[in-house]
Design an enzyme around this catalytic site. Structure first.
Site, PDB file in Angstrom:
ATOM      1  N   ARG A  59       0.864  -1.171   0.081  1.00 17.08           N
ATOM      2  CA  ARG A  59       0.088   0.015  -0.041  1.00 17.08           C
ATOM      3  C   ARG A  59       0.764   1.107   0.046  1.00 17.08           C
ATOM      4  O   ARG A  59       0.713   2.123  -0.483  1.00 17.08           O
ATOM      5  CB  ARG A  59      -0.924  -0.097   1.286  1.00 17.08           C
ATOM      6  CG  ARG A  59      -1.611   1.047   1.339  1.00 17.08           C
ATOM      7  CD  ARG A  59      -2.842   1.250   2.172  1.00 17.08           C
ATOM      8  NE  ARG A  59      -3.004   0.322   3.157  1.00 17.08           N
ATOM      9  CZ  ARG A  59      -2.643   0.737   4.309  1.00 17.08           C
ATOM     10  NH1 ARG A  59      -1.834   1.538   4.477  1.00 17.08           N
ATOM     11  NH2 ARG A  59      -2.558  -0.315   5.296  1.00 17.08           N
ATOM     12  N   TYR A 111     -17.391  15.935 -15.774  1.00 18.21           N
ATOM     13  CA  TYR A 111     -17.947  14.522 -15.643  1.00 18.21           C
ATOM     14  C   TYR A 111     -19.094  14.411 -14.672  1.00 18.21           C
ATOM     15  O   TYR A 111     -18.703  14.725 -13.231  1.00 18.21           O
ATOM     16  CB  TYR A 111     -16.636  13.668 -15.357  1.00 18.21           C
ATOM     17  CG  TYR A 111     -16.871  12.132 -15.183  1.00 18.21           C
ATOM     18  CD1 TYR A 111     -17.262  11.305 -16.043  1.00 18.21           C
ATOM     19  CD2 TYR A 111     -16.741  11.736 -13.693  1.00 18.21           C
ATOM     20  CE1 TYR A 111     -17.676   9.910 -16.008  1.00 18.21           C
ATOM     21  CE2 TYR A 111     -17.149  10.277 -13.723  1.00 18.21           C
ATOM     22  CZ  TYR A 111     -17.330   9.589 -14.460  1.00 18.21           C
ATOM     23  OH  TYR A 111     -17.691   8.022 -14.534  1.00 18.21           O
ATOM     24  N   ASP A 185      -8.710  18.214 -14.457  1.00 21.78           N
ATOM     25  CA  ASP A 185      -8.878  16.864 -15.050  1.00 21.78           C
ATOM     26  C   ASP A 185      -8.468  16.986 -16.404  1.00 21.78           C
ATOM     27  O   ASP A 185      -9.195  17.345 -17.239  1.00 21.78           O
ATOM     28  CB  ASP A 185     -10.255  16.628 -14.672  1.00 21.78           C
ATOM     29  CG  ASP A 185     -10.738  15.268 -14.954  1.00 21.78           C
ATOM     30  OD1 ASP A 185     -10.113  14.775 -15.975  1.00 21.78           O
ATOM     31  OD2 ASP A 185     -11.667  14.631 -14.503  1.00 21.78           O
ATOM     32  N   LYS A 210      -9.206   5.804 -19.363  1.00 23.91           N
ATOM     33  CA  LYS A 210      -9.818   6.353 -20.844  1.00 23.91           C
ATOM     34  C   LYS A 210      -8.281   6.461 -21.555  1.00 23.91           C
ATOM     35  O   LYS A 210      -7.937   5.241 -21.885  1.00 23.91           O
ATOM     36  CB  LYS A 210     -10.277   7.665 -20.543  1.00 23.91           C
ATOM     37  CG  LYS A 210     -11.204   8.031 -19.374  1.00 23.91           C
ATOM     38  CD  LYS A 210     -12.611   7.055 -19.697  1.00 23.91           C
ATOM     39  CE  LYS A 210     -13.468   6.937 -18.603  1.00 23.91           C
ATOM     40  NZ  LYS A 210     -13.671   7.948 -17.826  1.00 23.91           N
TER      41      LYS A 210
HETATM   42  C1  LIG Z   1     -14.226   8.671 -16.576  1.00 17.30           C
HETATM   43  C2  LIG Z   1     -13.877   9.899 -16.038  1.00 17.30           C
HETATM   44  C3  LIG Z   1     -13.562  10.132 -14.549  1.00 17.30           C
HETATM   45  C4  LIG Z   1     -13.967   8.834 -13.507  1.00 17.30           C
HETATM   46  O1  LIG Z   1     -12.796   8.074 -13.873  1.00 17.30           O
HETATM   47  P1  LIG Z   1     -13.247   6.560 -13.503  1.00 17.30           P
HETATM   48  O2  LIG Z   1     -11.940   5.771 -13.851  1.00 17.30           O
HETATM   49  O3  LIG Z   1     -14.457   5.960 -14.085  1.00 17.30           O
HETATM   50  O4  LIG Z   1     -13.125   6.438 -11.903  1.00 17.30           O
HETATM   51  C5  LIG Z   1     -13.166  11.228 -14.128  1.00 17.30           C
HETATM   52  N1  LIG Z   1     -13.104  12.368 -15.143  1.00 17.30           N
HETATM   53  C6  LIG Z   1     -13.348  12.388 -16.482  1.00 17.30           C
HETATM   54  C7  LIG Z   1     -13.394  13.290 -17.026  1.00 17.30           C
HETATM   55  C8  LIG Z   1     -13.669  11.043 -16.891  1.00 17.30           C
HETATM   56  O5  LIG Z   1     -14.145  11.008 -18.151  1.00 17.30           O
END
Ligand SMILES: *Cc1c(COP(=O)(O)O)cnc(C)c1O
Length: 377
Positions: A59, A111, A185, A210
């Protein structure tokens, strides 16, 4: 001493984990250390334990994740990176920096899961959120108070593809309140097209589920912090809460990064071709494409077309998520943004005629033909 020229991001990506993995056999691909714990030599070693170089419990640190994190920090130009079990875990890690009464300003088009989490934080922790429209920079300056601890944004925004000037936001935020962090983000553009820390941001977050991983086969997230002070707090919270990425997925993400640059180029080529051609179809009202990356949103002329479209698609999958090699189509109003209040959704233009396409790496003309036949009257 001559200054070392930094390597181009293409080189950094392809070389991810090579040479710096300290493997005794000098493996080109970083080995996967599937161990939750590590044996100590003797008492002396424990007394002199160096958490930046040695290992005790996974961890806290594990070799494969460490190599991944060092790579992510280099890519985004931060002091330290943290690889988390999902994008939401990454966002949760960042929000562990704030406490009751802190004010957070967010851009208005994010998101859906981020909004859901912010509602939770507002109800259970007492963080105060205000929304900024992502366009009016004077309004942003007015929203920032001495209690403002962060501006949180996504650019281009999800799903309406609004582009925000990170440099401008960082300048306004830091001038108005030096304690205010700018958090971006960066899931949609990745460091290949956008490096927020180099534009003045303090923290970068990714859903590595993604583009960074890019194959629709894993969940992961990342946080990259600019300053060592923030990194230290994040490191403490990372170890304490255990939002960590496991060794196998750390390896899988590291190996996926090697092709990120070439994938992003092809995503852009395909998305450019499709957005240009979609705009010419009579069944399409409007196309939103920010000019880079693989994300396109578009409005169909009428809602009745949507059901038929999803039913007829032969290549593109009707599925959530984005950023992978396979193309995916979603309807944000019913999927990613369904937890948002209807009035807020409609104000942003997230109607039930809006579709979001994650353009994959198939042949662009095949993808366009698939949409065309599915939309045909
Ligand atoms: C999918 C997504 C998230 C969340 O991510 P996860 O891996 O599904 O927990 C956060 N921000 C954006 C822009 C996303 O497309």
């Amino acid at each position: 001493m001559t200054k070392k020229k930094p390597f181009d991001i293409d080189t950094l990506l392809v070389q991810a984990g090579n040479r710096d993995n300290h493997d005794q056999y000098q493996a080109i691909s970083t080995p996967i250390y599937l161990a939750s714990n590590f044996r100590h030599h003797d008492l002396e070693e424990v007394k002199r334990f160096d958490p930046d170089k040695q290992y005790s419990y996974s961890r806290l640190a594990t070799p494969t994740r460490r190599i991944l994190q060092e790579t992510l920090a280099k890519l985004e130009g931060g002091s330290q990176a943290f690889a988390t079990s999902s994008g939401m875990a990454a966002i949760q890690l960042v929000f562990s920096l704030f406490k009751t009464g802190d004010q957070i300003i967010t851009s208005d088009d994010l998101y859906g899961g981020s909004f859901r989490y912010f509602d939770y934080l507002s109800d259970h922790v007492g963080l105060q959120f205000s929304k900024w429209n992502g366009k009016d920079y004077d309004q942003l300056a007015q929203l920032i108070t001495p209690q403002t601890k962060a501006v949180w944004l996504e650019t281009p925004s999800n799903p309406t593809m609004k582009v925000i000037d990170i440099q401008k936001v960082a300048k306004i935020a830091h001038q108005t309140n030096p304690a205010c962090l700018v958090c971006v983000d960066n899931t949609f553009l990745t460091p290949v097209y956008q490096q927020p820390i180099r534009q003045g941001a303090d923290i970068v977050v990714h859903s590595a589920t993604k583009y960074l991983s890019g194959h629709n086969d894993m969940l992961a997230g990342a946080v990259i912090a600019k300053s060592a002070t923030i990194s230290d707090t994040l490191a403490f919270n990372f170890n304490t809460t255990g939002v960590t990425l496991d060794p196998f997925d750390s390896w899988l993400l590291l190996r996926s990064l090697k092709t990120l640059s070439i994938r992003m180029q092809r995503h852009t080529e395909n998305a450019t071709y499709i957005s240009e051609n979609l705009a010419k179809l009579p069944q399409v009202e409007k196309v939103l494409y920010p000019g880079q990356g693989g994300m396109i949103s578009f409005y169909v002329q009428n809602q009745q077309q949507v059901e038929q479209l999803f039913k007829r698609l032969k290549i593109i999958s009707f599925a959530e998520s984005l950023g992978g090699v396979e193309s995916l189509l979603t309807i944000p109003a019913l999927q990613t943004h369904k937890d948002m209040a209807e009035a807020d959704r409609l104000k942003l233009g997230i109607t039930d005629k809006l579709l979001r396409l994650s353009v994959g790496l198939e042949k662009a003309s095949d993808l366009f033909d698939d949409l065309k036949q599915a939309l045909a009257d």
